[in-house]
Write an enzyme that holds these catalytic residues in place. Sequence first.
Site, PDB file in Angstrom:
ATOM      1  N   LYS A  88      14.412   2.543  -2.974  1.00  0.00           N
ATOM      2  CA  LYS A  88      15.684   2.570  -3.423  1.00  0.00           C
ATOM      3  C   LYS A  88      15.618   3.839  -4.168  1.00  0.00           C
ATOM      4  O   LYS A  88      16.016   4.940  -4.430  1.00  0.00           O
ATOM      5  CB  LYS A  88      16.528   1.640  -4.504  1.00  0.00           C
ATOM      6  N   ARG A 142      21.237  -7.414  -8.492  1.00  0.00           N
ATOM      7  CA  ARG A 142      20.311  -8.239  -8.258  1.00  0.00           C
ATOM      8  C   ARG A 142      20.092  -9.755  -8.614  1.00  0.00           C
ATOM      9  O   ARG A 142      19.949 -10.500  -8.540  1.00  0.00           O
ATOM     10  CB  ARG A 142      19.150  -7.669  -9.224  1.00  0.00           C
ATOM     11  N   ARG A 196      27.636   1.919 -19.536  1.00  0.00           N
ATOM     12  CA  ARG A 196      25.979   2.164 -19.539  1.00  0.00           C
ATOM     13  C   ARG A 196      25.924   3.687 -20.472  1.00  0.00           C
ATOM     14  O   ARG A 196      26.505   4.809 -20.766  1.00  0.00           O
ATOM     15  CB  ARG A 196      25.360   1.689 -18.047  1.00  0.00           C
ATOM     16  N   ARG A 203      20.937  -8.449 -18.165  1.00  0.00           N
ATOM     17  CA  ARG A 203      20.716  -9.091 -17.235  1.00  0.00           C
ATOM     18  C   ARG A 203      19.820 -10.927 -17.685  1.00  0.00           C
ATOM     19  O   ARG A 203      19.635 -11.761 -17.129  1.00  0.00           O
ATOM     20  CB  ARG A 203      19.753  -8.598 -16.638  1.00  0.00           C
ATOM     21  N   ARG A 255      15.050   9.728  -4.412  1.00  0.00           N
ATOM     22  CA  ARG A 255      14.380  11.440  -4.923  1.00  0.00           C
ATOM     23  C   ARG A 255      14.037  12.088  -4.040  1.00  0.00           C
ATOM     24  O   ARG A 255      14.993  13.328  -3.930  1.00  0.00           O
ATOM     25  CB  ARG A 255      13.124  11.313  -5.411  1.00  0.00           C
ATOM     26  N   ASP A 257      13.259  -4.361 -12.455  1.00  0.00           N
ATOM     27  CA  ASP A 257      13.976  -4.461 -11.970  1.00  0.00           C
ATOM     28  C   ASP A 257      14.746  -6.275 -11.099  1.00  0.00           C
ATOM     29  O   ASP A 257      15.237  -6.305 -10.897  1.00  0.00           O
ATOM     30  CB  ASP A 257      14.403  -3.728 -10.796  1.00  0.00           C
ATOM     31  N   GLY A 303      22.726   4.420 -11.812  1.00  0.00           N
ATOM     32  CA  GLY A 303      22.542   4.755 -12.716  1.00  0.00           C
ATOM     33  C   GLY A 303      21.447   5.939 -13.085  1.00  0.00           C
ATOM     34  O   GLY A 303      21.228   6.972 -13.126  1.00  0.00           O
TER      35      GLY A 303
END
Length: 444
Positions: free
Chosen positions: A28, A398, A129, A357, A33, A326, A101
């Site tokens: 990801k 996740r 966020r 999380r 990028r 992550d 994000g």
Amino acid sequence: MSSVDFFAGSKEKTIQPLSGEIRVPGDKSISHRSIMFGAIAEGTSHVTGFLEGADALATLNAFRAMGVEIEGPENGQVTIHGVGMHGLKAPDGPLDMGNSGTSIRLLSGLLAGQGFEVTMTGDASLSTRPMKRVTDPLALMGAVVETAEGGTPPLTLKSGSQLKGINYALPMASAQVKSCVLLAGLYAQGRTEVIEPAPTRDHTERMLEAFGYNVEIDGPKRAVVGGGKLKAANIDIPSDISSAAFFLVAASIVPESDLTLKHVGMNPTRVGVINILKAMGANIETVSSSFIGGEPVADLRVRGPKNGKKLQGIVIDEADVPLAIDEFPVLFVAAAAAEGETILTGAEELRVKESDRIQVMADGMLALGIDAVPTEDGIVIQGGVIGGGVVESHHDHRISMAFAVASLLSTDTIHIQGCDNVATSFPNFVELANQVGFSIEVAS
Ligand code: S3P
């Protein structure tokens, strides 16, 4: 928001080993990028292995809205007709970053010096966020940035700011903030330097180099000099170790498993999950390794415990925290399946991800009968018997996938609520998981 739930865990309740050979989707971070840098490069860039998940597509659509011609994605292939450093056009309306994000924080930097006004919005989760971590350094560089009260999106970059280089010590270990400042630095007068408190993923640095832009690296310092150019490049994106992580844990906790994960990105700033699982006693073997598109890649063979053995609880090394940031939801599942206590500290960043999380995982594990005590910056988990029950993922991809992994050992079905966002990072998760031996039913 449409609701998708998973019902995970075999009704027969005999635990079956996982087996097979799979390739999880593209990384990801690298996918984002590749679009960003391809768009502002001179010439045509070709990308293979692109993640066709909602987050990376939000980035892709943002550049289309700014006038960049992009072909694909089709089977992971994307062709980007770069417009050069100053060829982006003001979009007609706000750019919708969805759940992502990475899109909003990296684009804040890349767009701060464009000379046009742009607003970025997001979904309910992204809209809570923190953005102050990027707006603070951008303001120091001379950008005029507005956010909602409390420093959350929508985020508006006002036009006409000529940026100047800064020397910035990052207040937290964050690749998104580091990348934001470096990307703004491409458009700033003079030199922009960032200093990291701990190593974080370095895909921005590697890929800028691949596009011909020099990044000076000296210990924890990274610097760029504004005013240069990017030249088109071809990028082969490896599989995302963050997606592979669900299977690394799965095969490490299910007895007698033997699973191979192909072409996994093994960037040293991303391998914390492997370090932690190995410290817990997991059997993960690198069967072949290569170097593709500036990134190390490997096939990984994971074998499950034998003869009644289990993973062992550990005190997680804080140095591994940014390198596995992550992967903690599923690492908590590994801890629940292990023998003894696992302690995580130094991970307060987990509280500001797509969900909190630490709290969300602790709540879910408690619902499944696991003793999990959240702390300000981590969690303490006692390994035990994972039961069935209802858990709420808070629409965090996740968290949804982590509880699906927990269901491999659970004594009853786990009903995981709010799984719609799995497609942000891993669109074919259920298909691949069921292929290697999971039992997940999707209800919507
Ligand atoms: C990312 C950086 C990390 C990570 C996110 C992707 C990136 O965020 O959690 O999923 O691509 O730069 P932070 O920089 O906030 O730690």
